[in-house]
Design a protein around this motif. Sequence first.
Motif, PDB file in Angstrom:
ATOM      1  N   GLY A  15      60.435  -4.718 -33.841  1.00 45.33           N
ATOM      2  CA  GLY A  15      60.442  -4.417 -32.650  1.00 45.33           C
ATOM      3  C   GLY A  15      60.386  -3.165 -31.626  1.00 45.33           C
ATOM      4  N   GLY A  16      61.142  -2.432 -32.856  1.00 43.90           N
ATOM      5  CA  GLY A  16      60.730  -0.900 -31.906  1.00 43.90           C
ATOM      6  C   GLY A  16      59.833  -0.322 -32.148  1.00 43.90           C
ATOM      7  N   SER A  17      59.777   1.501 -31.732  1.00 43.68           N
ATOM      8  CA  SER A  17      59.135   2.048 -31.857  1.00 43.68           C
ATOM      9  C   SER A  17      59.369   3.131 -32.559  1.00 43.68           C
ATOM     10  N   LEU A  18      57.838   4.062 -33.257  1.00 48.92           N
ATOM     11  CA  LEU A  18      58.023   5.735 -33.875  1.00 48.92           C
ATOM     12  C   LEU A  18      56.617   6.239 -33.362  1.00 48.92           C
ATOM     13  N   ARG A  19      57.531   6.970 -32.926  1.00 55.37           N
ATOM     14  CA  ARG A  19      55.747   8.168 -33.034  1.00 55.37           C
ATOM     15  C   ARG A  19      55.573   8.818 -34.012  1.00 55.37           C
ATOM     16  N   LEU A  20      54.252   9.141 -35.080  1.00 51.80           N
ATOM     17  CA  LEU A  20      54.382   9.844 -36.214  1.00 51.80           C
ATOM     18  C   LEU A  20      53.282  10.885 -35.512  1.00 51.80           C
ATOM     19  N   SER A  21      53.365  12.587 -36.336  1.00 53.82           N
ATOM     20  CA  SER A  21      53.068  13.700 -35.415  1.00 53.82           C
ATOM     21  C   SER A  21      52.283  14.305 -36.722  1.00 53.82           C
ATOM     22  N   GLY A  66      46.941  -3.289 -31.483  1.00 52.48           N
ATOM     23  CA  GLY A  66      47.621  -4.240 -30.058  1.00 52.48           C
ATOM     24  C   GLY A  66      48.485  -2.994 -30.633  1.00 52.48           C
ATOM     25  N   ARG A  67      49.311  -2.500 -31.923  1.00 52.35           N
ATOM     26  CA  ARG A  67      50.510  -1.967 -31.801  1.00 52.35           C
ATOM     27  C   ARG A  67      49.861  -0.865 -31.774  1.00 52.35           C
ATOM     28  N   PHE A  68      49.430   0.533 -32.547  1.00 49.71           N
ATOM     29  CA  PHE A  68      49.258   1.297 -32.979  1.00 49.71           C
ATOM     30  C   PHE A  68      48.513   1.649 -31.878  1.00 49.71           C
ATOM     31  N   MET A  83      53.404   4.206 -32.768  1.00 54.05           N
ATOM     32  CA  MET A  83      53.591   2.336 -33.902  1.00 54.05           C
ATOM     33  C   MET A  83      54.600   1.728 -32.860  1.00 54.05           C
ATOM     34  N   ASN A  84      54.620   0.705 -32.301  1.00 56.24           N
ATOM     35  CA  ASN A  84      54.721  -0.577 -31.034  1.00 56.24           C
ATOM     36  C   ASN A  84      55.845  -1.833 -31.707  1.00 56.24           C
ATOM     37  N   SER A  85      56.438  -1.983 -31.548  1.00 54.26           N
ATOM     38  CA  SER A  85      56.635  -3.223 -32.056  1.00 54.26           C
ATOM     39  C   SER A  85      56.147  -3.315 -33.909  1.00 54.26           C
ATOM     40  N   LEU A  86      56.975  -2.368 -33.907  1.00 55.59           N
ATOM     41  CA  LEU A  86      57.002  -2.822 -36.233  1.00 55.59           C
ATOM     42  C   LEU A  86      57.419  -4.197 -36.243  1.00 55.59           C
TER      43      LEU A  86
END
Length: 128
Positions: A15-21, A66-68, A83-86
């Motif tokens: 349910g968490g989020s991350l942002r990859l670079s 819908g999540r990424f 990335m949301n709703s992992l």
Amino acid sequence: QVQLVESGGGLVQAGGSLRLSCAASGRTFSKYAMGWFRQAPGKEREGVSCLDESNGRTYYADSVKGRFTISSDDAKNTMYLQMNSLRPEDTAVYYCKADLPYCSGYGMTVFRNERDGWGQGTQVTVSS
């Protein structure tokens, strides 16, 4: 040849989020399509998302739609994957590629097997 450095991975609860670079050097970023791929233990590398700024085309695997969200900052030569709703099934090493000739779902099935043009990847682990 373009050099790529992925970052932003980590351990997150479902349910968490991350942002990859993905920071690129050695080539003008915006001249090519770019994409994110991932590889889970014991599985083949799969295409997650791609972006072609020349025509605005994007692609997302059904599993992440819908999540990424893929995006880029040309001034920084950096690409992102929000990335949301992992989910636990998103656990994998994530790789970027910044020299794709085009962006399409079919293309991603081909590009994932290329030997060159990969960074070291960044680990994403989603706990349940």
